[in-house]
Structures are given as structure tokens and as C-alpha cells.
Design a protein around this motif. Structure first.
Motif, PDB file in Angstrom:
ATOM      1  N   LYS A 139      10.538  33.028  26.505  1.00  0.00           N
ATOM      2  CA  LYS A 139      10.636  32.758  25.057  1.00  0.00           C
ATOM      3  C   LYS A 139      11.911  31.964  24.757  1.00  0.00           C
ATOM      4  CE  LYS A 139      10.666  34.918  20.494  1.00  0.00           C
ATOM      5  NZ  LYS A 139      11.862  34.216  20.013  1.00  0.00           N
ATOM      6  N   LYS A 140      12.999  32.326  25.431  1.00  0.00           N
ATOM      7  CA  LYS A 140      14.246  31.598  25.214  1.00  0.00           C
ATOM      8  C   LYS A 140      14.083  30.133  25.606  1.00  0.00           C
ATOM      9  CE  LYS A 140      19.168  31.773  26.353  1.00  0.00           C
ATOM     10  NZ  LYS A 140      20.222  32.474  27.129  1.00  0.00           N
ATOM     11  N   LYS A 141      13.422  29.899  26.750  1.00  0.00           N
ATOM     12  CA  LYS A 141      13.192  28.514  27.185  1.00  0.00           C
ATOM     13  C   LYS A 141      12.309  27.770  26.194  1.00  0.00           C
ATOM     14  CE  LYS A 141      13.652  29.434  32.153  1.00  0.00           C
ATOM     15  NZ  LYS A 141      12.944  29.516  33.441  1.00  0.00           N
ATOM     16  N   ARG A 142      11.260  28.450  25.727  1.00  0.00           N
ATOM     17  CA  ARG A 142      10.360  27.801  24.764  1.00  0.00           C
ATOM     18  C   ARG A 142      11.100  27.452  23.477  1.00  0.00           C
ATOM     19  NH1 ARG A 142       4.650  31.213  24.719  1.00  0.00           N
ATOM     20  NH2 ARG A 142       4.150  31.048  26.949  1.00  0.00           N
ATOM     21  N   ASP A 143      11.916  28.395  23.008  1.00  0.00           N
ATOM     22  CA  ASP A 143      12.661  28.157  21.764  1.00  0.00           C
ATOM     23  C   ASP A 143      13.623  26.978  21.930  1.00  0.00           C
ATOM     24  OD1 ASP A 143      11.316  30.267  20.650  1.00  0.00           O
ATOM     25  OD2 ASP A 143      12.971  31.693  20.852  1.00  0.00           O
ATOM     26  N   ASP A 198       0.716  34.546  22.399  1.00  0.00           N
ATOM     27  CA  ASP A 198       1.601  35.163  21.399  1.00  0.00           C
ATOM     28  C   ASP A 198       2.696  35.921  22.138  1.00  0.00           C
ATOM     29  OD1 ASP A 198       2.834  36.421  19.313  1.00  0.00           O
ATOM     30  OD2 ASP A 198       0.986  37.107  18.346  1.00  0.00           O
ATOM     31  N   ILE A 199       3.737  35.203  22.573  1.00  0.00           N
ATOM     32  CA  ILE A 199       4.767  35.832  23.396  1.00  0.00           C
ATOM     33  C   ILE A 199       5.639  36.795  22.595  1.00  0.00           C
ATOM     34  CG2 ILE A 199       6.553  34.054  23.097  1.00  0.00           C
ATOM     35  CD1 ILE A 199       7.017  34.337  26.177  1.00  0.00           C
ATOM     36  N   GLU A 200       5.825  36.526  21.287  1.00  0.00           N
ATOM     37  CA  GLU A 200       6.601  37.445  20.458  1.00  0.00           C
ATOM     38  C   GLU A 200       5.938  38.825  20.409  1.00  0.00           C
ATOM     39  OE1 GLU A 200       5.724  34.436  19.506  1.00  0.00           O
ATOM     40  OE2 GLU A 200       7.594  33.332  19.118  1.00  0.00           O
ATOM     41  N   LYS A 201       4.625  38.839  20.229  1.00  0.00           N
ATOM     42  CA  LYS A 201       3.899  40.105  20.173  1.00  0.00           C
ATOM     43  C   LYS A 201       3.892  40.778  21.547  1.00  0.00           C
ATOM     44  CE  LYS A 201       1.622  42.805  17.335  1.00  0.00           C
ATOM     45  NZ  LYS A 201       2.262  43.350  16.132  1.00  0.00           N
ATOM     46  N   ALA A 202       3.838  39.969  22.606  1.00  0.00           N
ATOM     47  CA  ALA A 202       3.881  40.524  23.968  1.00  0.00           C
ATOM     48  C   ALA A 202       5.202  41.252  24.196  1.00  0.00           C
ATOM     49  CB  ALA A 202       3.706  39.407  24.987  1.00  0.00           C
ATOM     50  N   ILE A 203       6.306  40.660  23.751  1.00  0.00           N
ATOM     51  CA  ILE A 203       7.619  41.300  23.884  1.00  0.00           C
ATOM     52  C   ILE A 203       7.674  42.587  23.074  1.00  0.00           C
ATOM     53  CG2 ILE A 203      10.061  41.028  23.281  1.00  0.00           C
ATOM     54  CD1 ILE A 203       9.735  38.031  24.009  1.00  0.00           C
ATOM     55  N   GLU A 204       7.126  42.541  21.863  1.00  0.00           N
ATOM     56  CA  GLU A 204       7.093  43.733  21.009  1.00  0.00           C
ATOM     57  C   GLU A 204       6.322  44.870  21.685  1.00  0.00           C
ATOM     58  OE1 GLU A 204       4.969  45.131  16.864  1.00  0.00           O
ATOM     59  OE2 GLU A 204       5.542  43.033  17.081  1.00  0.00           O
ATOM     60  N   MET A 205       5.177  44.550  22.293  1.00  0.00           N
ATOM     61  CA  MET A 205       4.361  45.572  22.957  1.00  0.00           C
ATOM     62  C   MET A 205       5.082  46.151  24.184  1.00  0.00           C
ATOM     63  SD  MET A 205       1.498  46.331  21.475  1.00  0.00           S
ATOM     64  CE  MET A 205       2.355  46.229  19.907  1.00  0.00           C
ATOM     65  N   CYS A 206       5.779  45.296  24.931  1.00  0.00           N
ATOM     66  CA  CYS A 206       6.540  45.792  26.089  1.00  0.00           C
ATOM     67  C   CYS A 206       7.624  46.778  25.650  1.00  0.00           C
ATOM     68  CB  CYS A 206       7.192  44.624  26.836  1.00  0.00           C
ATOM     69  SG  CYS A 206       6.068  43.706  27.901  1.00  0.00           S
ATOM     70  N   ASN A 207       8.323  46.439  24.578  1.00  0.00           N
ATOM     71  CA  ASN A 207       9.362  47.341  24.065  1.00  0.00           C
ATOM     72  C   ASN A 207       8.768  48.669  23.612  1.00  0.00           C
ATOM     73  OD1 ASN A 207      11.883  45.932  24.332  1.00  0.00           O
ATOM     74  ND2 ASN A 207      11.177  44.492  22.790  1.00  0.00           N
TER      75      ASN A 207
END
Length: 587
Positions: free
Chosen positions: A385-389, A354-363
Motif C-alpha cells: 500500500k505504501k508503494k502504491r500510494d 481493495d488493499i485498505e480493507k484487506a489491511i483492516e481485516m488482517c488487523n
């Protein structure tokens, strides 16, 4: 098809180096330079901008960025040279004049700096950067001070420093002190007041803490002890047992709390030892006992989360990290500890997929306590995430559908809509050379020759044998009056397909333009063409060749030697390239 024909009259022709100038790689080098500049790694920034220029010497932005990096490093002379190159490439770029003015200002050539800013303002009267630069150089010329280093980003009490202070709990008492804040604002407005302001003991104490000093420590160094003779060797004595604290005089409630904390700490140490031995279940049990004894300490929960992370039990790790964060927040644990718990939670989310949640937690972790390690982790996740998208968006069928819509708009001469559809097709199929060539054609129609050049070069990077792309590249370079590059492009196409009509016609017209076009050019137009060519790394390399320099001198001083040199095919090609570029003029 219609789209593969030349999209504009053949008497116009564009810009670009040949296959050495890959715009995509140039943009990557520029992005790397930008990142290094933000990190204040000026040498690395300069190195990457230089690579971008070597890949595409016709892009004025690269010279502008390198000028900024040189100036930040303190090399105003090179900053000035790059600013001049930037203006020569694009006189309609406001920042070029700002770069030139700033470099001259740094060299204390105040009158020249004022002239540079005024030249820019004559073209861009509303540009705020030019106005501000002119005000600063006029102030310094009149003896108004030595620059605004204090208010600059990253300077003393600049935005970066104030943000770091706001996140440091130790700074709160200073930031809440109206007297201290008033003095900080005075330094921000006028850095020359700093020596006076620093006479305040509170300001000295605050800066000392920011630089890692302990205000409790005596600032005077203690005298070095006199050397003593080495003691006689004797048997080591057993270390004394640590003394037990005497809690007998404490109130019953406080004594009970101390005993609980001690027992909980012992269980935590037991868990740590078990963890080192990889006895994970026993370690978790020990941490659970510590938590049951003292549920207000987030460290025990964080340690338990670390065990789950090692066991790859991502959900359990996330739960314990969030519990640790909430306990820490409720019991006012250090911000740094709370940030670390959230960072571990981010890593667990990433491992879980869950990379979106990982980014949220880092922020969220960065809001608790800024950490360079967490920031690097955040950037890594964002790039991934950009590459995956991007990969998830690719679809050949939808790319073909968008391409066909673009073709329809192109035939209907609705150029902006054609560009929009081709750009969508590129996103869906970024490695399709034909789509990029069509996009280049549409961009030419809306006079975006830089964009057209970028796309056709990408098409050639994907398919170096794409003859129609070589023809289009030559057309674009001719429009940009880089005739030496256009000649190379047409010849490259003819090497692949000797009878290609587009390349043959393009080469004929560019040769005609070289032979007769300069006769009709004004002096200013000739100088502009030469300046563009001089920004080309290939032309620069030729001019720096000592043999070429001698041959050029021989044309005026020893024509016989020059003619002999021209019998060498390599030397002839170099001289002809200089002539085609407009750097050397024949009579």
C-alpha cells in the motif's frame, strides 16, 4: 541558476564516502537490521547494520544500532567497540553513552560503566535512559541483583508475553486469579524471586501450558516397554468397523442434537471430498446442506468460503467469511477459527483490489487470535500500500511546480520554506536528480549537512555524470572535515569535466586546508578528525593491508624502502589518502 551555485562559503566543505556510500542503500540495510532485531534474529541484524556501515561509515546511528544487536546477542566486546565509534562520530548523541555504559555493565566493568553514564549525563542531565542505566549498574555493583530480565520486552512476563497470554483463552482462569497476578507482578519487579514463586503448583501448571504441555499428562515419563520378539507373519485382519455411540439413554432433545451434528458432519466430509475432486458446485451444495442441518457451526461456512476463493468469486467469499465469523462469535467458536475466517476475508479483499480493507481485516483477525502468518501477510499488504500510494502521488508537472516555488523561496533566502517545497517536489518526482541537488543546497543553508549529503548522493545515484552534484558533495564533505572524501569527489567531477570551476576551486581549497589547516588544529581537533576517518570502512581496509602497515613502519625504520614503495602509484594513493584523512601525519 542561483540554486546550482555553492550555497555556502568555499572554505567550508562536507562529509560522505564516494559512490560506494549510497545513503539510500544504507538506510535500506538499516531498516532491514531493525526488522531483524525486532524478530530477535541478532545475527541477521548485525549483518545488515554492517552493510549499512560499509555503505556509509559516517552515520553514528548505524554503529549505535549494531552495538545494540551485538549486546542482545551476548557479544559485549563488539558492542563496546561500536558504542565507542558511535561517540567518536557524534559526541552529542545521548544514546551512544547509553550503549557504552550497557556494554561495560554487561562486561561487569562497573566503575567504567558508571563513568560512561556519568559522562553522558554531564552532557544530557535529563536523559531518562542514562539515568536508568546508571541506577542499574550502581545497584548491581552494590550487590543488588542480576538485572531486570523479567521486565524487559520479550522477557518472562514482559509486555509481549502478557499480550500473548491475554489472547489465549486457556490463560483466562490464571489471569483472573488475583493470587497468580500478584505473583506475576512480584516477578516483574524482582526477577530474583522467580525460583521461590515457581514453587506454586498453579504457576508451574500455567508455564507448562504456555510451553505446550498438557496439564492432564503425567509429568513422569512412562518406562520403555521391554522389547518383544517379532510376531510370526500372518495375513492382515480386516479393520473393525467404528463403534456407533449409544444415544438411547440420552434425553430426546440431546439425542436429536447429536444426530443433527452427525448428519451435518457427514455432509461436510462429503463436501470436502467433492472439493478435492474440483467439483465445486456440488461441494457448495453439500456444505449448504450441512449448514441447514447445523447452522451454529462456523466451519461449514468457512469451507464454503474456501470454495468461492478457489473459484475467484471474491464477493461471495467475503460474504461467507463474514457470516462464518458472526456465527462463530455468536456460538463461542475458538478464537483461532474466527481469526482464520477473517484472514481469508482479507485475502479475498486483496485479490479484489481493495488493499485498505484487506489491511483492516488482517488487523481485526489479529485481535481475535494472533498469528505469525497473518502478521507477515499484514506487513506485506502495508508495504505494498505504501508503494502504491507513493506511485499514485508522483506527478512530473506538480513536481516542476513545487520546484519553481522552492526556487523562489531560495532566492528570497527563506530556507525552511524552500526545503519544504523541494521535499514536495521530490515526492512528486523521486527520480529527478536536479530537484534532489536543489534540496541538498537548501538543507545546507539550514545546516543539515547529513540530510544534504543524503540527497546529493541520491542525485548522483540517479545521474553519476552530474558534475554539479559532485562539486556539492565535495563541499559537504569538506564541511564535515572528511577531506579525503572531498578530494575524491572533486576529482571525480574533474574526470567528467576537467575545466569545471566549482570542482577546481573546491579541490584547491581542500588541498590548502589539508596542507595548512592541520597546523592550526588543536590536539583534540586532530584526534576528532582521525576518529571520524577511522570509522570509514575504506580507511579501515587500507590500514588492514599488510603492505601498507609495512610501508608505514618503513618510514620510521627504513626510509629507503618506504620511498621505493611510494613509487608504486597504488601504494602512493593509499598513503596519501591516510594523510588527507588525518590518520597519518607528516612532519
Amino acid at each position: 541558476s542561483l540554486l546550482e551555485d555553492n550555497p555556502f562559503p568555499r572554505n567550508l566543505l562536507p562529509l560522505t564516502e564516494k559512490d560506494t556510500a549510497k545513503m539510500s542503500s544504507a538506510e535500506e540495510f538499516k531498516a532491514a537490521g531493525n526488522a531483524a532485531l525486532k524478530e530477535k534474529n541478532y545475527s541477521l541484524a548485525i549483518e545488515n547494520y554492517t552493510k549499512a556501515i560499509n555503505a556509509d561509515g559516517s552515520n553514528h546511528v548505524y554503529f549505535s544500532n549494531r552495538s545494540a544487536a551485538y549486546l542482545s546477542k551476548g557479544d559485549a566486546h563488539n558492542a563496546l567497540e561500536d558504542a565507542k565509534s558511535c561517540i567518536a562520530l557524534n559526541p552529542e548523541f545521548a544514546k551512544g553513552y547509553s550503549r557504552k555504559g550497557a556494554a561495560l555493565h554487561s562486561l561487569k566493568r562497573f566503575n567504567d560503566a558508571i563513568s560512561a553514564y556519568e559522562e553522558g549525563l554531564a552532557k544530557f542531565p535529563a536523559d531518562a535512559g542514562l539515568k536508568k542505566g546508571l541506577e542499574e549498574v550502581q545497584r548491581d555493583k552494590n550487590g543488588g541483583g542480576g538485572g531486570a530480565a523479567g521486565g524487559a520486552p520479550g522477557g518472562l512476563f514482559g509486555p509481549e508475553m502478557m499480550a500473548q497470554m491475554a489472547m489465549d483463552p486457556r490463560m483466562r482462569k490464571y489471569l483472573n486469579d488475583p493470587d497468580i497476578m500478584g505473583k506475576i507482578q512480584m516477578v516483574q519487579k524482582n526477577p530474583n524471586l522467580l525460583p521461590t514463586i515457581m514453587q506454586d503448583p498453579k504457576m508451574m501448571e500455567m508455564l507448562g501450558m504456555m510451553m505446550g504441555q498438557n496439564p492432564e499428562e503425567d509429568s513422569a515419563p512412562s518406562p520403555a516397554p521391554a522389547p518383544t520378539p517379532a510376531p510370526a507373519k500372518k495375513e492382515p485382519e480386516p479393520e473393525p468397523e467404528p463403534m456407533e455411540e449409544d444415544w438411547s439413554n440420552l434425553p430426546p432433545e440431546e439425542r436429536e442434537q447429536k444426530e443433527k451434528e452427525k448428519a451435518a458432519k457427514e455432509k461436510k466430509e462429503e463436501g470436502n471430498e467433492l472439493y478435492k475432486k474440483k467439483e465445486f458446485e456440488k461441494a457448495i451444495a453439500a456444505y449448504d446442506e450441512a449448514i441447514s442441518i447445523d447452522p451454529t457451526n462456523m466451519t461449514f461456512l468457512s469451507n464454503k468460503a474456501a470454495v468461492y476463493f478457489t473459484q475467484k468469486k471474491w464477493d461471495e467469499c467475503i460474504d461467507e467469511c463474514m457470516k462464518a465469523f458472526e456465527v462463530g462469535k455468536e456460538n463461542k467458536a475458538p478464537f483461532e477459527d474466527r481469526g482464520k475466517a477473517l484472514t481469508r476475508c482479507a485475502k479475498a479483499y486483496y485479490k479484489k483490489g481493495d488493499i485498505e480493507k484487506a489491511i483492516e481485516m488482517c488487523n481485526t483477525a489479529q485481535l481475535e487470535s494472533y498469528s505469525k502468518d497473518t502478521q507477515r501477510l499484514l506487513k506485506t499488504y502495508e508495504l505494498e500500500k505504501k508503494k502504491r500510494d507513493t506511485m499514485a502521488y508522483q506527478d512530473d508537472a506538480k513536481a516542476e511546480e513545487a520546484k519553481q516555488k522552492g526556487n523562489e523561496f531560495f532566492r528570497a533566502q527563506e530556507w525552511p520554506k524552500a526545503v519544504e517545497q523541494y521535499e514536495e517536489a521530490v515526492k512528486r518526482a523521486p527520480k529527478n536528480a536536479a530537484i534532489r541537488n536543489n534540496l541538498s543546497a537548501a538543507l545546507c543553508k539550514i545546516m543539515d549537512f547529513n540530510g544534504a549529503k543524503r540527497e546529493v548522493e541520491k542525485a548522483l545515484e540517479l545521474d553519476p555524470k552530474y558534475v554539479k552534484a559532485w562539486a556539492r558533495k565535495g563541499d559537504i564533505e569538506s564541511v564535515m572535515k572528511e577531506f579525503h572524501k572531498a578530494t575524491d569527489s572533486y576529482k571525480k567531477g574533474l574526470e567528467l569535466e576537467p575545466d569545471n570551476p566549482a570542482c577546481k576551486e573546491g579541490l584547491r581549497k581542500v588541498t590548502q586546508q589539508i596542507n595548512y589547516g592541520r597546523q592550526n588544529m588543536t590536539k583534540e581537533q586532530k584526534e576528532e578528525q582521525a576518529a571520524r576517518a577511522m570509522a570509514d570502512p575504506e580507511i579501515q581496509a587500507i590500514l588492514q593491508d599488510p603492505v601498507v602497515q609495512q610501508t608505514l613502519r618503513d618510514f620510521g625504520e627504513n626510509p629507503t624502502a618506504a620511498q621505493q614503495a611510494m613509487n608504486d602509484p597504488v601504494m602512493r594513493a593509499k598513503i596519501e589518502k591516510l594523510v588527507v584523512a588525518g590518520v597519518v601525519e607528516t612532519r
